[in-house]
Design a protein around this motif. Sequence first.
Motif: not given
Lengths: 314, 271
Positions: A199-209
């Motif tokens: 969950l912490a890791g997923l927050q750092r994936v940029p939305e726009d991709i």
Amino acid sequence: MTDTRATQRIVTRPGAGNTPRPAGRRAHRFDVVAAWGMLTPAVVMFLTFVIVPALVGIGLSFTEWDFFRPPVFVGFDNYTRLVSDPDVWQALGVTIQYVVLGVIPTVLIGFMMAVLINANMPGVPVLRVLYFVPVVLSVAVSAVLWSFMYDPRQGPIAALFRVVDVPPVDFLNSEVLALPSLVLMMIWLALPIVIIFYLAGLQRVPEDIYSAAALDGAGTWRMLWSMTWPNVMPTTLVVVVLQIINFVANSLDVALIMTGGGPLGATRSLSLYAYEQAFMSQNVGYASALSIFQLLLIVGIIALGRVLGSRSFR
Amino acid sequence: MTMRYGRYTTIVVFGLIIAFPLLYLLSGSLMSFQEISQYPPKLVPSELIWQNYADAWEYLTPRTVLNTFIFVISVLVLQLAICLPAGFALAKIPIRGTGLLLAMFIIPIFLPANLTLIPTFIVTLELGLVGSFAGLILPVVGHASLGILLFRQFFATFPGGLIEAARLDGAGWFRTFFSIALPLAKPVIASYSVVTFLTAWNMYIWPLVAAPGPDTRVLTLALAPLAQGDFSNISPAVSFAAAVVAMIPVLLVFVLFQRWFTRGIVGSGLE
């Protein structure tokens, strides 16, 4: 004389920069005194209960000792005995099974579940609590619970087997099923922590991709495997290392409480074997050698992992 | 819209599968002996048998519960007392040798605890501490790598200007630590405390070898025999109730401090 040297030291000390030191040469000495004042309790405790034991363990692995009479130096005897001890090889195989059967599903299921509950929908934060439930349970509590879950007569898992018309077996007393049964419980216990990491890791994936991929017509699964998964790779590496340690460490507690290592050693990992040698057979020297052997294996695996890891990233 | 409902359904179904064993534990702890042993298994008790909890309390004994609190709280307080200043000194006081110390503290993080079990026991034995609270508590406190590194990490990212200002005003390092650094470290202290509380409360092997006697015995030691099919003299429902009793403090801590727990776990991942 002393003054010049001290001043030079302050001026040339990295990090001191242009900041004027109000107390001149005393500042540096005071730094050292204060730092060691703050560090000493931690260092003393750490040396006494981590470093000294490690050295004592290495030393005792070359001896025969029963906790009472003075240790007798036997050279490499414990290590040669270890190589020809069939129980060691069985325990090594069992340890590998704990890790392989445990870590891979834990990481994959944890990732999928984190993606599933990483949703900005009303009510989901409350539902997430369901996923974190096992985190509060100790091995002892889950052992009580799961021993009954696996009970072949009254347990809920036996009931599930009967529903699909398969006669349930005595899971924890079956040579084939005991280990997978313990691993299933350990996966269940480990999932919340893995989910929290992802969950912490997923927050750092940029939305726009994602919007870009959606424009290109990528489906959900496609996005999951070719965008999300590679983007959380750093998290995956941390999770895999922590879970390998977790499954190696917990294999001792879980098997000791639930099966005692049985049936016929089917759930006895290397650490449980070392535990038995030390605390039940009083072969402290041999047990120490087993611990060192396990340590060398783990250091070897980590080193191998680093070599392979750094290669695949270049 | 349909996708949304689909996702909700999936979340609930998987959530219930994961939570099922715990719900089963709670429900079973309130069943009568006949109900919990019947086939097919019942999921909800027809009548709530609170007596199970009274029996479980008697089995676990208040002494064991008290011992567990003594163990867990001592570990927590002593760990904070040694790790916080050490982390601060490593991060903020420019002296030589910190790199070496850091390397030394990092190594044990990658070693499973059971590898150090036997050597740690031997040293505790040689110090004459086996069987006492000191022998139970101090070695756990000594395995302080995680705390030291976590606090060092926190203080390293600390606004440096504040410390500089305090130092220029003539405050010593200890004063700076207590009046500037500590108050600002409250969040990371909370996270670490929650994680440490849960870990210590759930420890089994160390208390088993270091202090299994009745005066120092902790809850996990009292529970373990119930898992080994030792259901002969005790109703499984009472075993379940005992498991719930042993779980309540952790459950409370987790529910109240869930946010800090999450941060503590991820923070300890050495990212």
